[in-house]
Motif scaffolding. Structure first.
Motif, short mmCIF file in Angstrom:
data_model
loop_
_atom_site.label_atom_id
_atom_site.label_comp_id
_atom_site.label_asym_id
_atom_site.label_seq_id
_atom_site.Cartn_x
_atom_site.Cartn_y
_atom_site.Cartn_z
N ALA A 109 0.95 -1.21 -0.08
CA ALA A 109 -0.01 0.02 -0.04
C ALA A 109 0.92 1.36 -0.04
O ALA A 109 0.51 2.26 -0.37
CB ALA A 109 -0.98 -0.01 1.15
N ASN A 110 2.04 1.08 0.40
CA ASN A 110 2.97 2.33 0.59
C ASN A 110 3.42 2.95 -0.99
O ASN A 110 3.79 3.95 -0.99
CB ASN A 110 4.45 1.84 1.31
N ARG A 111 3.23 1.81 -1.87
CA ARG A 111 3.57 2.25 -3.20
C ARG A 111 2.52 3.23 -3.94
O ARG A 111 2.41 3.40 -5.17
CB ARG A 111 3.86 1.04 -4.03
N LYS B 99 15.98 4.26 -2.31
CA LYS B 99 16.28 3.05 -2.92
C LYS B 99 15.11 2.74 -4.02
O LYS B 99 14.29 3.66 -4.62
CB LYS B 99 16.34 1.91 -2.09
N HIS B 100 15.23 1.74 -4.90
CA HIS B 100 14.41 1.38 -5.93
C HIS B 100 13.03 1.18 -5.26
O HIS B 100 12.94 0.19 -4.52
CB HIS B 100 14.91 -0.03 -6.41
N ASP B 101 12.15 2.08 -5.66
CA ASP B 101 10.66 1.95 -5.04
C ASP B 101 9.84 2.80 -5.58
O ASP B 101 10.45 3.78 -6.29
CB ASP B 101 10.98 2.20 -3.52
N VAL B 102 8.72 3.03 -5.31
CA VAL B 102 7.77 4.24 -5.69
C VAL B 102 7.49 4.73 -4.25
O VAL B 102 6.85 3.91 -3.35
CB VAL B 102 6.53 3.63 -6.28
N THR B 103 7.65 6.04 -4.06
CA THR B 103 7.33 6.80 -2.73
C THR B 103 6.44 7.76 -2.94
O THR B 103 6.04 8.04 -4.01
CB THR B 103 8.77 7.11 -2.24
#
Ligand code: GTR
Length: 407
Positions: free
Chosen positions: A161-163, A387-391
């Motif tokens: 859900a954080n993305r 890092k590699h992620d969607v924030t």
């Protein structure tokens, strides 16, 4: 970290800028016959088709011209989701060729206010629609059981859900539509027979032709089918459709945007190798590494460029240019060296000449901007810490970019 180091040593991955080889990029504005491209019309009639053909035949595989049947069924509709702020909707897509069917589930939130048509973000999720929210009415994505054993923690609701900054997206007046990418092509080379690819007439379970599409091509195709559905939705402004893809889905989003002009904004989040990053830099993940680890992503022809990126007839600035005049936004993360942030930036920068043929605004310096200093022109870019992620920060930038172009 140890695993990453071992992987690099084993696969000979370069993270040292001083070891990036000198390279010459294939020309964006020169046709195969040597003619210079000087207008948008000439780009569209001459150069653009040449490049599309090269990306299809050498990298992503050809998207079939034949169509299969797609039916849509509204499964649930709740006008009072999120305390009455939005309507949630679940739609079953049924793909069929008359003999075999494959189902996918789309999850949507549509703000109840304002009452008129509104822009929308489209994007695949990695871990099922249930992973994007704690909403207990979300059904499990049909293909998820193919890729995750029953007791895996990824069955937990909201595990990513954080993305998905749903509150923010909705508060800013955007609808959002997501689907699990496994529903279109379960992300495993053994599961081709469960992918939509298997519904097309040329499919042969035993043989894959050298220029045949594989998973990235299928994911791109699937996102266009989501657009077909959105065009039937009264609350959706079909001139304001943005696609956002992270990582492997960033690769697919760029390829979707190159082929389907209905995506008016295309966003690549940390898409890296085979996405926004320039192959010729050979920084981080390379063709050989990606083809080895993910043999089902690119077409078979693409394997001939393993360790020979300099012989590729295209590079990724040309993929971004194919999206013009659609707006495009590339994002990187500082610690995501595997995806080569500088290579991602340079592609966005070097696609500029084609955008300028349309009179559009581009990134005007080849120097990378500082962290958290987004460039918001018709081509956009940011690099953030982490890092590699969607924030949440990434979403804020995408919403600002969409506001700029859609509002
Ligand atoms: C990695 C892959 C990248 C990127 C990433 C992701 O394992 O090497 O190209 O696609 O997965 O999708 O998160």
């Amino acid at each position: 970290w140890l695993v990453a180091v071992c992987l690099c040593a084993q696969q000979n991955v370069n993270y040292d800028e001083s070891k990036v080889p000198a390279y010459i990029l294939p020309n964006l504005l020169q046709a195969n016959n040597g003619e210079k491209i000087t207008s948008a019309t000439q780009w569209e009639t001459q150069r653009r088709p040449e490049l599309l053909e090269l990306f299809a035949s050498q990298m992503y595989g050809r998207t079939p011209e034949d169509n299969i049947d797609v039916a849509y069924e509204i499964v649930t509709e709740n006008p009072n989701a999120m305390d009455g702020k939005v309507t949630s909707k679940q739609v079953r897509f049924i793909f069929s060729n008359g003999k075999k069917k494959i189902e996918a589930l789309l999850w949507m939130y549509i703000p109840n206010k304002p009452t008129g048509k509104m822009p929308v973000f489209v994007g695949y999720n990695f871990k099922g629609n249930h992973s994007t929210t704690f909403d207990t009415t979300v059904l499990y994505s049909p293909a998820f059981h193919l890729v995750k054993e029953p007791d895996h923690p990824d069955w937990e609701r909201g595990n990513q859900a954080n993305r998905w900054s749903y509150d923010k997206i909705i508060d800013r007046g955007y609808a959002i539509a997501t689907m699990c990418y496994h529903d279109i092509y379960p992300d495993n080379p053994e599961l081709r027979d469960h992918s939509i690819v298997s519904l097309f007439p040329e499919y042969d379970p035993e043989v894959i032709a050298p220029d045949e599409w594989q998973a990235i091509g299928a994911w791109a195709w699937g996102s266009s089918r989501i657009v077909d559905f959105l065009e039937t939705q009264e609350k959706i402004d079909s001139d304001k459709i943005a696609i956002m893809g992270h990582s492997r889905q960033g690769k697919a989003a760029l390829w979707a945007g190159a082929q389907d002009e209905r995506f008016r904004i295309v966003i690549s989040n940390d898409s890296g190798c085979g996405g926004a990053a320039l192959f010729r830099r050979k920084f981080g993940e390379t063709a050989a590494v990606i083809n080895k680890n993910f043999p089902h992503w690119f077409c078979k022809n693409f394997r001939q460029y393993n360790d020979k990126e300099e012989t590729l007839p295209v590079d990724q600035h040309q993929l971004i240019a194919l999206i013009a005049p659609g707006k495009v936004y590339v994002a990187s993360a500082e610690e995501d060296l595997w995806a080569d942030p500088r290579g991602e930036f340079l592609s966005a920068y070097l696609a500029g000449p084609v955008y300028r043929l349309y009179g559009l605004t581009t990134i005007d310096s080849g120097e990378m901007p500082a962290l958290h200093k987004p460039i918001m022109r018709d081509i956009g870019y940011h690099i953030r810490a982490g890092k590699h992620d969607v924030t949440e920060y990434d979403w804020e930038c995408y919403l600002d970019f969409a506001d700029k172009h859609f509002k």
